[in-house]
Design an enzyme around this catalytic site. Structure first.
Site, PDB file in Angstrom:
ATOM      1  CG  ASP A  34     -42.764  24.041  11.250  1.00 19.41           C
ATOM      2  OD1 ASP A  34     -41.791  24.288  10.594  1.00 19.41           O
ATOM      3  OD2 ASP A  34     -42.951  24.013  12.502  1.00 19.41           O
TER       4      ASP A  34
ATOM      5  CE  LYS B 245     -36.304  28.168  13.868  1.00 18.53           C
ATOM      6  NZ  LYS B 245     -35.808  28.319  15.164  1.00 18.53           N
TER       7      LYS B 245
END
Ligand code: PMP
Length: 443
Positions: A227, A253
């Site tokens: 991740d 992000k």
């Protein structure tokens, strides 16, 4: 209850910052607005979602104003241009992470990318095509995660286990916010089919020692999913060096738009997986009796894709490349060292996570004695400081450290020492506001 121990970071002070904060701030239109009756916006919530530079906003607007069409369809010029822009963004993003172009699959976000893998693995067992059954997960198999995963990298694996009868196992955490690898060789064993682990914790800031985990997983024939939602935006990440089988991350992000994320997979592995979502764009031949599917990445991109967002993400990557990811990382490291020092110097403040900058990114979670994190967040907001409060979608982590929630500050390319100072002043103001003076806080 176990709690991390606060101790000051050694000799941090204000090191020169590698990035020109004032110049970068000028690129972000939102940073020129004020909040709460004219206060400067101190945005310390990039870990939740980042702000966008003008070049990203322009790229999206330019796409809609001048090139909008569905890529990979249509015989007209706009469709050709849209396809060109979409695929050029894929090539740029592939280059950014050192991947082959056909290994980059566009998804909605990290969550979508992880679910794509989880459903592909459970669909594999019943796939008509024998070549799609290679990585099938079923009864008796095990999936390994860690106790510091975001819910996005936990719940899909719990659900996969419920669908298939496989068992979920996990690596725990040490008191100072790191992965406890003591049991690595027993938790990751011959029954393990996949290890899913975050590269950088969104709540603790910890950067995990992936090399040891990847080596162990591959030694027992398991796949590894990393991740990268909190690492790819903040540090150089190269998939060849990583050695994993999947890397997932979110565009929003890393200065890009919402609605686009990336699933990178080693081609050999992606090619052996059945699709998750099916429909248009991902098929080879369709007959009423059944269909065959395109090779990756198209096999995993059903429907008209989020083209403008992909183009915007390409522009975000271009912006980050111009800054240099080594500089981005060094910038955040300097800010983190200073913030850890300043916060931990406040009596009553406890950092939840590694207390120093060793193998640590710029997500700083903390508690303030005698004040609920939501109240800390409220006072900070009154000062124009935007932070996140709560369990940060990593509920098992706050539970592990015996706190109901934390206040979390996260940094990015436009963050400067003045932002950290505003955070520290805001925390002190919260202590004053709630009548918890530093002396009382330590008592
Ligand atoms: N993993 C981590 C480590 C995250 O920080 C986040 C976002 N907070 C996610 C996964 C999920 O990302 P998204 O909501 O963009 O799918």
């Amino acid at each position: 209850m176990t709690q991390t121990v606060s101790r000051p970071a050694a000799g941090a002070r204000k090191q020169p910052l590698p990035l020109d904060v004032e110049a970068i701030r000028a690129d972000f239109p939102i940073l020129s607005r004020t909040v709460r009756d004219g206060k400067r916006l101190v945005y310390l919530d990039s870990g939740a979602t980042s702000q966008k530079p003008r070049s990203v906003l322009d790229a999206e607007r330019d796409f809609y104003e001048n090139h909008n069409a569905a890529p990979h369809r249509g015989a007209h010029q706009l469709a050709e241009e849209a396809t060109g822009l979409y695929e050029a963004a894929r090539a740029r993003i592939a280059e950014f992470i050192g991947a082959a172009v056909e290994e980059v699959v566009f998804t909605r976000n990290t969550t979508d990318a992880i679910n794509t893998v989880a459903y592909a693995l459970s669909n594999a067992a019943t796939a008509k095509e024998p070549s799609f059954r290679r990585y099938a997960v079923g009864q008796g198999d095990e999936i390994v995660v860690t106790q510091m995963e975001h819910h996005a990298n936990l719940v899909p694996w719990q659900q996969l286990c419920e669908r298939t009868g496989a068992t979920l196992r996990w690596l725990g955490l040490t008191d100072d916010g790191r992965l406890d690898l003591t049991d690595l060789d027993t938790v990751v064993n011959e029954r393990t089919k996949l290890v899913a682990v975050t590269q950088q914790s969104n709540i603790l800031g910890t950067i995990n020692p992936l090399e040891a985990i990847v080596a162990r997983a591959h030694a027992v024939g398991a796949l590894v999913l990393v991740d990268g939602a909190q690492s790819v935006p903040h540090q150089p990440v190269d998939v060849a060096a990583l050695g994993a089988d999947f890397l997932v991350f979110s565009g929003h992000k890393m200065l890009g738009p919402t609605g686009v994320g990336v699933l990178w997979g080693r081609y050999e592995v992606l090619d052996a997986l059945p699709p998750f979502l099916t429909g248009g764009s991902m098929i080879e031949v369709v007959r009423m009796e059944g269909s065959t599917f395109m090779p990756p990445p198209q096999r995993f991109e059903a429907g008209v894709p989020m083209t403008a967002q992909v183009v915007g993400l390409g522009a975000a990557v271009e912006y980050l490349q111009a800054l240099g990811m080594e500089n981005v990382q060094a910038h955040e490291e300097a800010l983190t060292a200073y913030a850890l020092e300043q916060l931990q110097a406040i009596p009553g403040v406890t950092v939840i996570g590694p207390p120093d900058t060793v193998a640590r990114g710029g997500a700083i979670s903390f508690t303030v004695d005698g004040i609920h994190p939501h109240d800390v967040g409220q006072v900070l907001d009154d000062h124009g400081v935007a932070v996140r409060v709560g369990h940060h979608c990593a509920w098992p982590v706050v539970r592990r450290y015996g706190v109901p929630a934390t206040t979390r500050a996260t940094f990015y390319v436009h963050t400067g020492y003045d932002d950290v100072d505003a955070l520290v002043e805001g925390v002190r103001a919260a202590q004053r506001f709630f009548g918890v003076t530093p002396e009382e806080a330590t008592a």
